[in-house]
Design a protein around this motif. Structure first.
Motif, PDB file in Angstrom:
ATOM      1  N   THR A  67      -6.567  -8.767   1.772  1.00  0.00           N
ATOM      2  CA  THR A  67      -5.951 -10.098   1.822  1.00  0.00           C
ATOM      3  C   THR A  67      -4.482  -9.896   2.159  1.00  0.00           C
ATOM      4  O   THR A  67      -3.782  -9.139   1.476  1.00  0.00           O
ATOM      5  N   GLN A  68      -4.022 -10.533   3.230  1.00  0.00           N
ATOM      6  CA  GLN A  68      -2.635 -10.370   3.644  1.00  0.00           C
ATOM      7  C   GLN A  68      -1.742 -11.320   2.858  1.00  0.00           C
ATOM      8  O   GLN A  68      -2.045 -12.510   2.731  1.00  0.00           O
ATOM      9  N   GLY A  69      -0.649 -10.806   2.321  1.00  0.00           N
ATOM     10  CA  GLY A  69       0.313 -11.641   1.626  1.00  0.00           C
ATOM     11  C   GLY A  69       1.493 -11.941   2.531  1.00  0.00           C
ATOM     12  O   GLY A  69       1.325 -12.225   3.715  1.00  0.00           O
ATOM     13  N   ALA A  70       2.696 -11.832   2.004  1.00  0.00           N
ATOM     14  CA  ALA A  70       3.894 -11.982   2.824  1.00  0.00           C
ATOM     15  C   ALA A  70       3.982 -10.810   3.795  1.00  0.00           C
ATOM     16  O   ALA A  70       3.222  -9.839   3.703  1.00  0.00           O
ATOM     17  N   ALA A  71       4.908 -10.900   4.742  1.00  0.00           N
ATOM     18  CA  ALA A  71       5.069  -9.815   5.706  1.00  0.00           C
ATOM     19  C   ALA A  71       5.283  -8.485   4.984  1.00  0.00           C
ATOM     20  O   ALA A  71       6.106  -8.379   4.081  1.00  0.00           O
ATOM     21  N   GLY A  72       4.512  -7.494   5.380  1.00  0.00           N
ATOM     22  CA  GLY A  72       4.650  -6.184   4.759  1.00  0.00           C
ATOM     23  C   GLY A  72       3.903  -6.008   3.463  1.00  0.00           C
ATOM     24  O   GLY A  72       4.025  -4.961   2.825  1.00  0.00           O
ATOM     25  N   VAL A  73       3.105  -6.994   3.065  1.00  0.00           N
ATOM     26  CA  VAL A  73       2.404  -6.935   1.784  1.00  0.00           C
ATOM     27  C   VAL A  73       0.929  -7.256   1.979  1.00  0.00           C
ATOM     28  O   VAL A  73       0.574  -8.168   2.727  1.00  0.00           O
ATOM     29  N   ALA A  74       0.056  -6.506   1.299  1.00  0.00           N
ATOM     30  CA  ALA A  74      -1.382  -6.796   1.339  1.00  0.00           C
ATOM     31  C   ALA A  74      -2.008  -6.377   0.021  1.00  0.00           C
ATOM     32  O   ALA A  74      -1.473  -5.534  -0.707  1.00  0.00           O
ATOM     33  N   THR A  75      -3.146  -6.974  -0.282  1.00  0.00           N
ATOM     34  CA  THR A  75      -3.955  -6.550  -1.421  1.00  0.00           C
ATOM     35  C   THR A  75      -5.312  -6.117  -0.896  1.00  0.00           C
ATOM     36  O   THR A  75      -5.791  -6.607   0.129  1.00  0.00           O
ATOM     37  N   LEU A  76      -5.933  -5.197  -1.612  1.00  0.00           N
ATOM     38  CA  LEU A  76      -7.241  -4.677  -1.235  1.00  0.00           C
ATOM     39  C   LEU A  76      -8.189  -4.771  -2.411  1.00  0.00           C
ATOM     40  O   LEU A  76      -7.931  -4.192  -3.470  1.00  0.00           O
ATOM     41  N   ASP A  77      -9.278  -5.496  -2.231  1.00  0.00           N
ATOM     42  CA  ASP A  77     -10.393  -5.484  -3.175  1.00  0.00           C
ATOM     43  C   ASP A  77     -11.318  -4.363  -2.732  1.00  0.00           C
ATOM     44  O   ASP A  77     -11.955  -4.442  -1.681  1.00  0.00           O
ATOM     45  N   ALA A  78     -11.370  -3.282  -3.516  1.00  0.00           N
ATOM     46  CA  ALA A  78     -12.083  -2.082  -3.110  1.00  0.00           C
ATOM     47  C   ALA A  78     -13.572  -2.107  -3.430  1.00  0.00           C
ATOM     48  O   ALA A  78     -14.291  -1.164  -3.080  1.00  0.00           O
ATOM     49  N   ASP A  79     -14.050  -3.141  -4.112  1.00  0.00           N
ATOM     50  CA  ASP A  79     -15.487  -3.288  -4.379  1.00  0.00           C
ATOM     51  C   ASP A  79     -16.072  -2.048  -5.059  1.00  0.00           C
ATOM     52  O   ASP A  79     -17.157  -1.588  -4.732  1.00  0.00           O
ATOM     53  N   ALA A  80     -15.329  -1.495  -6.025  1.00  0.00           N
ATOM     54  CA  ALA A  80     -15.780  -0.349  -6.838  1.00  0.00           C
ATOM     55  C   ALA A  80     -15.984   0.920  -6.018  1.00  0.00           C
ATOM     56  O   ALA A  80     -16.795   1.769  -6.361  1.00  0.00           O
ATOM     57  N   ALA A  81     -15.236   1.054  -4.936  1.00  0.00           N
ATOM     58  CA  ALA A  81     -15.346   2.233  -4.077  1.00  0.00           C
ATOM     59  C   ALA A  81     -14.863   3.493  -4.785  1.00  0.00           C
ATOM     60  O   ALA A  81     -14.163   3.437  -5.802  1.00  0.00           O
ATOM     61  N   LEU A  82     -15.247   4.639  -4.246  1.00  0.00           N
ATOM     62  CA  LEU A  82     -14.555   5.866  -4.604  1.00  0.00           C
ATOM     63  C   LEU A  82     -13.061   5.641  -4.412  1.00  0.00           C
ATOM     64  O   LEU A  82     -12.625   5.061  -3.404  1.00  0.00           O
ATOM     65  N   GLY A  83     -12.253   6.106  -5.340  1.00  0.00           N
ATOM     66  CA  GLY A  83     -10.825   5.876  -5.232  1.00  0.00           C
ATOM     67  C   GLY A  83     -10.235   6.440  -3.957  1.00  0.00           C
ATOM     68  O   GLY A  83      -9.310   5.861  -3.373  1.00  0.00           O
ATOM     69  N   GLN A  84     -10.771   7.571  -3.492  1.00  0.00           N
ATOM     70  CA  GLN A  84     -10.255   8.169  -2.259  1.00  0.00           C
ATOM     71  C   GLN A  84     -10.514   7.262  -1.063  1.00  0.00           C
ATOM     72  O   GLN A  84      -9.675   7.164  -0.153  1.00  0.00           O
ATOM     73  N   VAL A  85     -11.654   6.600  -1.042  1.00  0.00           N
ATOM     74  CA  VAL A  85     -11.987   5.709   0.068  1.00  0.00           C
ATOM     75  C   VAL A  85     -11.065   4.491   0.052  1.00  0.00           C
ATOM     76  O   VAL A  85     -10.536   4.068   1.094  1.00  0.00           O
ATOM     77  N   ALA A  86     -10.848   3.935  -1.131  1.00  0.00           N
ATOM     78  CA  ALA A  86      -9.946   2.795  -1.250  1.00  0.00           C
ATOM     79  C   ALA A  86      -8.525   3.182  -0.868  1.00  0.00           C
ATOM     80  O   ALA A  86      -7.830   2.454  -0.142  1.00  0.00           O
ATOM     81  N   MET A  87      -8.072   4.333  -1.335  1.00  0.00           N
ATOM     82  CA  MET A  87      -6.695   4.739  -1.067  1.00  0.00           C
ATOM     83  C   MET A  87      -6.457   5.046   0.402  1.00  0.00           C
ATOM     84  O   MET A  87      -5.387   4.753   0.938  1.00  0.00           O
ATOM     85  N   GLN A  88      -7.444   5.629   1.085  1.00  0.00           N
ATOM     86  CA  GLN A  88      -7.237   5.903   2.505  1.00  0.00           C
ATOM     87  C   GLN A  88      -7.060   4.604   3.280  1.00  0.00           C
ATOM     88  O   GLN A  88      -6.191   4.505   4.157  1.00  0.00           O
ATOM     89  N   ALA A  89      -7.859   3.595   2.921  1.00  0.00           N
ATOM     90  CA  ALA A  89      -7.705   2.292   3.571  1.00  0.00           C
ATOM     91  C   ALA A  89      -6.334   1.702   3.261  1.00  0.00           C
ATOM     92  O   ALA A  89      -5.672   1.131   4.147  1.00  0.00           O
ATOM     93  N   ALA A  90      -5.877   1.847   2.018  1.00  0.00           N
ATOM     94  CA  ALA A  90      -4.580   1.301   1.623  1.00  0.00           C
ATOM     95  C   ALA A  90      -3.430   2.040   2.304  1.00  0.00           C
ATOM     96  O   ALA A  90      -2.463   1.417   2.766  1.00  0.00           O
ATOM     97  N   VAL A  91      -3.503   3.357   2.366  1.00  0.00           N
ATOM     98  CA  VAL A  91      -2.463   4.145   3.024  1.00  0.00           C
ATOM     99  C   VAL A  91      -2.392   3.794   4.510  1.00  0.00           C
ATOM    100  O   VAL A  91      -1.297   3.637   5.081  1.00  0.00           O
ATOM    101  N   ASP A  92      -3.547   3.668   5.148  1.00  0.00           N
ATOM    102  CA  ASP A  92      -3.561   3.295   6.561  1.00  0.00           C
ATOM    103  C   ASP A  92      -2.909   1.928   6.774  1.00  0.00           C
ATOM    104  O   ASP A  92      -2.173   1.721   7.751  1.00  0.00           O
ATOM    105  N   ARG A  93      -3.148   0.983   5.850  1.00  0.00           N
ATOM    106  CA  ARG A  93      -2.537  -0.329   5.985  1.00  0.00           C
ATOM    107  C   ARG A  93      -1.014  -0.255   5.736  1.00  0.00           C
ATOM    108  O   ARG A  93      -0.239  -0.941   6.418  1.00  0.00           O
ATOM    109  N   VAL A  94      -0.581   0.564   4.786  1.00  0.00           N
ATOM    110  CA  VAL A  94       0.857   0.742   4.564  1.00  0.00           C
ATOM    111  C   VAL A  94       1.521   1.286   5.828  1.00  0.00           C
ATOM    112  O   VAL A  94       2.587   0.826   6.245  1.00  0.00           O
ATOM    113  N   LEU A  95       0.891   2.268   6.452  1.00  0.00           N
ATOM    114  CA  LEU A  95       1.444   2.833   7.685  1.00  0.00           C
ATOM    115  C   LEU A  95       1.555   1.770   8.775  1.00  0.00           C
ATOM    116  O   LEU A  95       2.562   1.694   9.497  1.00  0.00           O
ATOM    117  N   GLU A  96       0.540   0.949   8.874  1.00  0.00           N
ATOM    118  CA  GLU A  96       0.538  -0.112   9.887  1.00  0.00           C
ATOM    119  C   GLU A  96       1.642  -1.132   9.615  1.00  0.00           C
ATOM    120  O   GLU A  96       2.416  -1.497  10.518  1.00  0.00           O
TER     121      GLU A  96
END
Length: 350
Positions: free
Chosen positions: A74-103
């Protein structure tokens, strides 16, 4: 104490992937998780390494971790997002989050992603290193299960609430601080329990609030924050940072998968990335950080060696690129896991 054993990194990586794919984790996600766990072992952070694999496997089997999550940003203000990881492995959730931070940081100069409905993400430096390689300074934290009593308390209110700080450097590797805010990581309590060894003094109290070095008593009691009341304050604030921005649960609201592998822990993570290119420039920041690293290393007197934050882990990793020495209890548990799943075990020698 069970004798240690040495294994080939490639054999261990294959085994981790085999276990996770046997639990219906997609191959790419299994490979990512294997890299995270094995790097932790290579760096000597065994509390966040393959010691965790049997727990992950059981949580995947019982539903505490979702092998095929439908994660949603879910996109918030510019430069901010939240991720509902749906009980994923933490590594899977974090890789998605890190990729979004880089973007986001690439266009905004600074970015933050808050994650909820996640699980244990391994060692924090695995993520800050990725951000550092792209020229970002980073702040990363997470909530965990309840294992720590606040300073002066005897009730498990807090998690070990890790804090990872990273800065890119021109000198080999990032400047990194990656630590639990308890005196020791909870995984080290589990490792000591498995090995039949004692904990250092000052790490834990038993269920009656008395200091203990017995890992069994520590697991029934509470861990202690580092740094007395100051460390306790940091741990409390990191809990707020990790879990108050989303629907994540605080530690005292969480059933840890160490206690019940079927529990969906709903861990919260927060990743903040600051793009050095948006300030004085990436080359400038890398050069300045390298200068700081070297000044720290040169601060000893005589033949006394001083290491900059992150140096010990990288030196250990460079010496363990081909083989890793694991605790005997971990090798035994991995062998049991191979038997349970009808997989080829990891060859090892003492």
């Amino acid at each position: 104490m069970i004798p240690q054993a040495t294994v080939q990194c490639q054999d261990l990586a294959r085994f981790v992937v085999d276990v996770l794919t046997a639990r219906d984790v997609p191959a790419n996600d299994a490979q990512l998780t294997a890299r995270s766990l094995i790097q932790a072992d290579q760096r000597g952070i065994h509390s966040h390494g393959t010691l965790r694999l049997p727990l992950y496997s059981e949580a995947l089997r019982l539903g505490g971790i979702n092998p095929t999550p439908s994660m949603r940003f879910t996109q918030g203000a510019a430069g901010v997002a939240t991720l509902d990881a749906d009980a994923a492995l933490g590594q899977v959730a974090m890789q998605a989050a890190v990729d979004r931070v880089l973007e986001l940081a690439g266009s905004q100069g600074i970015a933050a992603v808050a994650v909820h409905n996640s699980s244990h993400y391994g060692a924090g430096a695995f993520w800050s290193d990725q951000l550092g390689a792209a020229g970002l300074l980073s702040i990363i934290t997470s909530s965990t299960g309840p294992v720590v009593a606040p300073h002066g308390g005897s009730t498990k209110v807090l998690g070990t609430n890790p804090l990872t700080l990273g800065a890119p450097s021109a000198d080999g590797w990032p400047l990194t601080a990656d630590l639990a805010t308890s005196n020791g990581a909870y995984g080290k309590v589990i490792a000591a329990k498995n090995e039949g060894t004692s904990l250092p003094e000052g790490w834990a109290v038993d269920a009656d609030g008395r200091p203990t070095t017995d890992p069994v008593a520590a697991a029934e009691g509470s861990m202690i924050p580092f740094g007395g009341h100051k460390g306790s304050a940091v741990a409390v604030l990191l809990e707020a940072f990790a879990a108050s921005l989303t629907g994540a649960t605080f530690a005292f609201e969480t059933v840890d998968i160490w206690s019940n592998p079927a529990s969906r822990m709903n861990n919260g993570h927060l990743i903040v990335g600051i793009d050095s290119a948006a300030f004085g420039g990436s080359d400038h920041t890398r050069s300045r950080v390298a200068t700081l690293q070297q000044q720290v290393r040169d601060s000893g007197s005589g033949d006394r060696t001083v290491q900059s934050p992150g140096d010990p882990e990288h030196f250990r990793q460079s010496a363990s690129m081909e083989t890793i020495t694991l605790a005997g209890s971990t090798v035994r548990q991995l062998a049991q896991l191979a038997e349970d799943l009808s997989l080829t075990p990891v060859p090892s020698h003492s």
